[in-house]
Scaffold this active site. Structure first.
Site, PDB file in Angstrom:
ATOM      1  N   SER A 275       0.864  -1.174   0.009  1.00  0.00           N
ATOM      2  CA  SER A 275       0.172  -0.202  -0.047  1.00  0.00           C
ATOM      3  C   SER A 275       0.909   1.348   0.018  1.00  0.00           C
ATOM      4  O   SER A 275       1.974   1.146   0.539  1.00  0.00           O
ATOM      5  CB  SER A 275      -0.836  -0.014   1.456  1.00  0.00           C
ATOM      6  OG  SER A 275      -1.372   1.321   1.502  1.00  0.00           O
TER       7      SER A 275
ATOM      8  N   TYR B 296      -0.162  -0.024  10.739  1.00  0.00           N
ATOM      9  CA  TYR B 296      -0.604  -0.439   8.983  1.00  0.00           C
ATOM     10  C   TYR B 296       0.385  -0.127   8.028  1.00  0.00           C
ATOM     11  O   TYR B 296       1.008  -1.014   7.460  1.00  0.00           O
ATOM     12  CB  TYR B 296      -1.784   0.374   8.780  1.00  0.00           C
ATOM     13  CG  TYR B 296      -2.309  -0.193   7.388  1.00  0.00           C
ATOM     14  CD1 TYR B 296      -2.775  -1.547   7.273  1.00  0.00           C
ATOM     15  CD2 TYR B 296      -2.334   0.753   6.243  1.00  0.00           C
ATOM     16  CE1 TYR B 296      -3.140  -2.065   5.809  1.00  0.00           C
ATOM     17  CE2 TYR B 296      -2.789   0.181   5.162  1.00  0.00           C
ATOM     18  CZ  TYR B 296      -2.972  -0.855   4.876  1.00  0.00           C
ATOM     19  OH  TYR B 296      -3.562  -1.388   3.538  1.00  0.00           O
TER      20      TYR B 296
END
Length: 305
Positions: free
Chosen positions: A152, A178
């Site tokens: 990501s 994350y």
């Protein structure tokens, strides 16, 4: 020189796989029962591959398998549970041509596994690490196997904080956790490609784009709007799931990627180095071979208990 293709931001999985024959090939897609995992599986199966959906929710997996049709199998896998990962790999028999490490969790409240590991790192990195290593023999038995690591742009939020990966001494921050796990996905691609080159296995990582899926279930919609606004002039519209799966499918199947590994892609092309303040590109620390090797060793030590 970065690798470029004729595909881009708006390309779909069906477009990038057009003309590619995967008859006789076998693939696994983790998280194949929702979001871009469904479209990744659909494209691979449509090209003739036998696709196994590795999912936590067997009922959802079976629904997707029935919808896609012939050649789609379903198996249970909980990436946050090392015993579940070990059971999955032990049950696998025969060569494996394509492994798409697609599943993940994002920006969760602070949660720990029974081992005391931070949940996002445990699921997004440790689970997929154990899975890929457990399937190494199957990948090596195939001819030019490929592993696809779905990362990501959030990797730009954090490198690996080796001194405190699991937020035991620092305050937990969901997006940093994350981001760290997504950097780990890229570093895995770098080191796995180096270690497994003699087996003909290549591993690449990617940013699928901004897609509205169940991945955002832990994030307040207002926070998502704020984060997108912060991207400013580089903000792009939401992708459809078919567009979001395109880069994964490209890395899994395109002849352009034969023998190519250890790279990070976005919008179906190899990403340029990130520029300060930009939400695009790849951070230098995510491709750092020394950090990649260190993370591999640290991960093995962590899993060894």
């Amino acid at each position: 020189m970065t690798l470029s293709t004729n595909f881009g931001y708006a390309s779909t999985a069906a477009e990038v796989i057009e003309g590619i024959d995967l008859t006789g090939r076998r693939a696994i897609v983790t998280g194949g029962a929702s979001g871009i995992g469904v479209e990744t599986a659909r494209a691979l199966a449509g090209a003739g591959a036998e696709v196994t959906l590795a999912v936590r929710n067997l009922e959802a997996g079976n629904r997707v398998a029935d919808e896609i049709g012939k050649g789609v199998l379903v198996a249970h896998l909980d990436l946050g549970d090392q015993a579940s990962v070990a059971a999955f790999t032990a049950a696998w028999d025969g060569p494996l041509d394509i492994l798409v490490n697609n599943a993940g969790v994002m920006a969760t409240p602070e949660t720990r596994t029974p081992e005391g590991w931070e949940l996002q790192f445990a699921t997004n990195h440790l689970g997929h690490f154990t899975l890929a290593k457990g399937l190494h023999r199957a990948l090596a038995a195939a001819d030019g196997a490929r592993v696809v690591s779905v990362s990501s742009s959030a990797h730009l939020r954090s490198g690996i904080v080796f001194d405190d990966i699991h937020f035991r001494d620092r305050e937990y921050e969901a997006w940093s956790a994350y981001g760290q796990s997504k950097t780990a996905n890229v570093l895995f691609a770098v080191e796995a490609t180096r270690r497994w080159a003699d087996d003909g296995i290549t591993v690449n990582a990617l940013m699928p784009g901004s897609i509205q899926t169940a991945l955002q279930r832990h994030v307040d919609p207002e926070e998502i709007a704020r984060l997108r606004a912060a991207a400013g002039s580089e903000l792009r519209p939401w992708k459809t799931t078919e567009q979001g799966a395109a880069t994964s499918v490209l890395l899994a199947t395109s002849p352009l990627l034969d023998g190519v590994g250890g790279k990070y892609f976005e919008d179906c092309n190899e990403a340029e180095p990130n520029q300060p303040g930009s939400p695009r590109g790849v951070a230098a620390y995510a491709l750092d071979p020394e950090a990649a090797e260190r993370l591999w060793v640290v991960t093995e030590d962590m899993l060894a208990g």
